[in-house]
Design an enzyme around this catalytic site. Structure first.
Site, PDB file in Angstrom:
ATOM      1  N   LYS A 208      26.606  -2.693  -1.432  1.00 31.58           N
ATOM      2  CA  LYS A 208      28.082  -2.590  -1.422  1.00 31.58           C
ATOM      3  C   LYS A 208      28.576  -1.839  -0.197  1.00 31.58           C
ATOM      4  O   LYS A 208      29.761  -1.552  -0.084  1.00 31.58           O
ATOM      5  CB  LYS A 208      28.545  -1.846  -2.681  1.00 31.58           C
ATOM      6  CG  LYS A 208      28.138  -2.477  -3.982  1.00 31.58           C
ATOM      7  CD  LYS A 208      28.594  -1.575  -5.144  1.00 31.58           C
ATOM      8  CE  LYS A 208      27.669  -1.709  -6.321  1.00 31.58           C
ATOM      9  NZ  LYS A 208      27.762  -0.545  -7.223  1.00 31.58           N
TER      10      LYS A 208
ATOM     11  N   HIS B 180       4.510   5.809  11.468  1.00 34.23           N
ATOM     12  CA  HIS B 180       4.021   5.633  10.099  1.00 34.23           C
ATOM     13  C   HIS B 180       3.073   6.804   9.814  1.00 34.23           C
ATOM     14  O   HIS B 180       1.855   6.640   9.748  1.00 34.23           O
ATOM     15  CB  HIS B 180       3.318   4.288   9.971  1.00 34.23           C
ATOM     16  CG  HIS B 180       3.103   3.813   8.569  1.00 34.23           C
ATOM     17  ND1 HIS B 180       3.207   4.651   7.455  1.00 34.23           N
ATOM     18  CD2 HIS B 180       2.781   2.583   8.079  1.00 34.23           C
ATOM     19  CE1 HIS B 180       2.950   3.947   6.366  1.00 34.23           C
ATOM     20  NE2 HIS B 180       2.693   2.683   6.715  1.00 34.23           N
TER      21      HIS B 180
ATOM     22  N   ARG C 127      10.942   3.894   3.252  1.00 37.21           N
ATOM     23  CA  ARG C 127      10.615   2.983   4.358  1.00 37.21           C
ATOM     24  C   ARG C 127      11.902   2.271   4.729  1.00 37.21           C
ATOM     25  O   ARG C 127      12.680   1.886   3.853  1.00 37.21           O
ATOM     26  CB  ARG C 127       9.551   1.975   3.946  1.00 37.21           C
ATOM     27  CG  ARG C 127       9.358   0.891   5.001  1.00 37.21           C
ATOM     28  CD  ARG C 127       8.200   0.002   4.711  1.00 37.21           C
ATOM     29  NE  ARG C 127       6.936   0.692   4.940  1.00 37.21           N
ATOM     30  CZ  ARG C 127       5.754   0.107   4.900  1.00 37.21           C
ATOM     31  NH1 ARG C 127       5.667  -1.181   4.638  1.00 37.21           N
ATOM     32  NH2 ARG C 127       4.655   0.792   5.113  1.00 37.21           N
TER      33      ARG C 127
ATOM     34  N   ARG D 143       0.809  -1.227   0.000  1.00 39.53           N
ATOM     35  CA  ARG D 143       0.000   0.000   0.000  1.00 39.53           C
ATOM     36  C   ARG D 143       0.838   1.270   0.000  1.00 39.53           C
ATOM     37  O   ARG D 143       0.583   2.180  -0.794  1.00 39.53           O
ATOM     38  CB  ARG D 143      -0.920   0.036   1.226  1.00 39.53           C
ATOM     39  CG  ARG D 143      -2.226  -0.656   1.017  1.00 39.53           C
ATOM     40  CD  ARG D 143      -2.621  -1.345   2.286  1.00 39.53           C
ATOM     41  NE  ARG D 143      -1.642  -2.382   2.577  1.00 39.53           N
ATOM     42  CZ  ARG D 143      -1.721  -3.608   2.057  1.00 39.53           C
ATOM     43  NH1 ARG D 143      -2.722  -3.957   1.318  1.00 39.53           N
ATOM     44  NH2 ARG D 143      -0.778  -4.516   2.307  1.00 39.53           N
ATOM     45  N   THR D 144       1.804   1.364   0.901  1.00 42.05           N
ATOM     46  CA  THR D 144       2.513   2.643   1.024  1.00 42.05           C
ATOM     47  C   THR D 144       3.295   2.923  -0.259  1.00 42.05           C
ATOM     48  O   THR D 144       3.202   4.020  -0.828  1.00 42.05           O
ATOM     49  CB  THR D 144       3.454   2.611   2.245  1.00 42.05           C
ATOM     50  OG1 THR D 144       2.695   2.175   3.374  1.00 42.05           O
ATOM     51  CG2 THR D 144       4.018   3.990   2.529  1.00 42.05           C
TER      52      THR D 144
HETATM   53  N1   CP Z   1      -0.496  -0.084   5.632  1.00 43.16           N
HETATM   54  C1   CP Z   1       0.730  -0.320   5.158  1.00 43.16           C
HETATM   55  O1   CP Z   1       1.718   0.326   5.549  1.00 43.16           O
HETATM   56  O2   CP Z   1       0.789  -1.322   4.225  1.00 43.16           O
HETATM   57  P1   CP Z   1       2.084  -1.768   3.441  1.00 43.16           P
HETATM   58  O3   CP Z   1       3.022  -2.390   4.444  1.00 43.16           O
HETATM   59  O4   CP Z   1       1.617  -2.726   2.396  1.00 43.16           O
HETATM   60  O5   CP Z   1       2.712  -0.524   2.860  1.00 43.16           O
END
Ligand code: CP
Length: 309
Positions: free
Chosen positions: A80, A129, A101, A51-52
């Site tokens: 590396k 998040h 992320r 999703r993110t």
């Molecule tokens: N909700 C969420 O962060 O989903 P993903 O881990 O798929 O990005």
């Protein structure tokens, strides 16, 4: 230049405005189809995501921009031994904005100290998040008519669940005074966060062990996954993974306008038969994630509704 590392980087008025802009983008997407023409988003995912990552990619394309990036750091020079600081310095030449992320808590904060372009935290370890929080807030606004004033229960892995950590603090900032916490002993909200909620925001935390104890009272049930990747050993994970499953039967006594949210992915904490219940809105929630991220990108790049002058 602004970064978004944690929800506190935005004040409450800015959050409300992002939510309103996001809803307008959802309702009138054509009006925003060119606001990022000529701009590039770098999407740097050192940890898996559906999703993110893809909602950010989709958001940038829907704004008329382009996307570069990776979802497997093994294919980059990090393999590396290149430092995150060097990677980020270079990205500033290739992109106008970065979403990242990372499994290490604090990595996006570190990146922001070396970046010449805005950094968005797409999730760092068990920490924060913030764009999921924005996604949750646009969903609450759309389905409940306002952000504040709801009885909210958080269920599942409250210890490692970064989506819970970001959202509960933000709802407390918006004035929520009571939360129900439904989790096994091993996965309770961290003590430091509990203290902060109680001492800074005057929040009452009601800890229970079963969804059934609170289901009749609540307006929002925020489910989370028991996250295998956060456990140090498999035995502990296996012991807890089937705890706290939401079923159609458990939903029966809930209010007719209660909503069930989940940041997704789900594993087995919500039965598939719950999906048919109109109160289950977690897929709509992930759809709204695209539009709130369109609003956020526009804000950080100061384009479209956020253009200066
Ligand atoms: N909700 C969420 O962060 O989903 P993903 O881990 O798929 O990005």
């Amino acid at each position: 230049m602004r970064h978004l590392i944690e929800p506190e980087d935005l004040d409450l008025e800015e959050i409300k405005q992002l939510v309103n802009v996001g809803i307008d983008m959802f309702e009138n997407p054509k009006d925003y189809a060119k606001v990022c023409e000529g701009k590039i988003l770098a999407s740097l995912f050192f940890e898996p995501s559906t999703r993110t990552k893809f909602s950010f990619d989709s958001a940038m394309y829907r704004l008329g921009g382009n996307v570069i990036g990776f979802s497997d750091a093994e294919t980059t020079s990090a393999k590396k031994g290149e430092s995150l600081a060097d990677t980020i310095r270079v990205m500033g030449y290739y992109a106008d904005i970065v979403v990242m992320r990372h499994p290490k808590e604090g990595a996006p904060k570190l990146a922001s100290q070396y970046s010449s372009v805005p950094i968005i935290n797409g999730g760092d370890g068990g920490h924060q998040h913030p764009t999921q929080t924005l996604t949750d807030l646009i969903t609450i606004q759309k389905y409940k008519g306002r952000i504040d004033g709801h009885n909210v229960a958080f269920c599942g892995d409250l210890k490692y669940g970064r989506t819970v950590h970001s959202l509960i603090r933000t709802l407390a900032r918006f004035g929520s005074k009571k939360f129900y916490l439904v989790s096994p002993e091993e996965l309770q909200l961290p003590d430091s966060l509990k203290r902060q909620l109680i001492e800074r925001y005057g929040v009452e935390l009601v800890e229970v062990h079963f969804i059934e104890e609170v289901i009749e009272e609540i307006d929002i049930l925020y489910m989370t996954r028991i996250q295998k990747e956060r456990f140090f050993n498999e035995a502990d994970y296996l012991k807890l993974k089937d705890s706290f499953k939401l079923t159609r039967d458990k939903l029966k006594p809930a209010k007719p306008d209660m909503i069930v949210m989940h940041p997704l992915p789900r594993v087995n904490e919500i039965g598939y038969d719950v999906d048919e219940d109109p109160r289950a809105i977690y897929f709509e929630q992930s759809q709204l994630g695209v539009y709130i991220r369109m609003a956020l990108i526009s804000k950080l790049l100061e384009v479209g509704p956020y253009a200066r002058g």
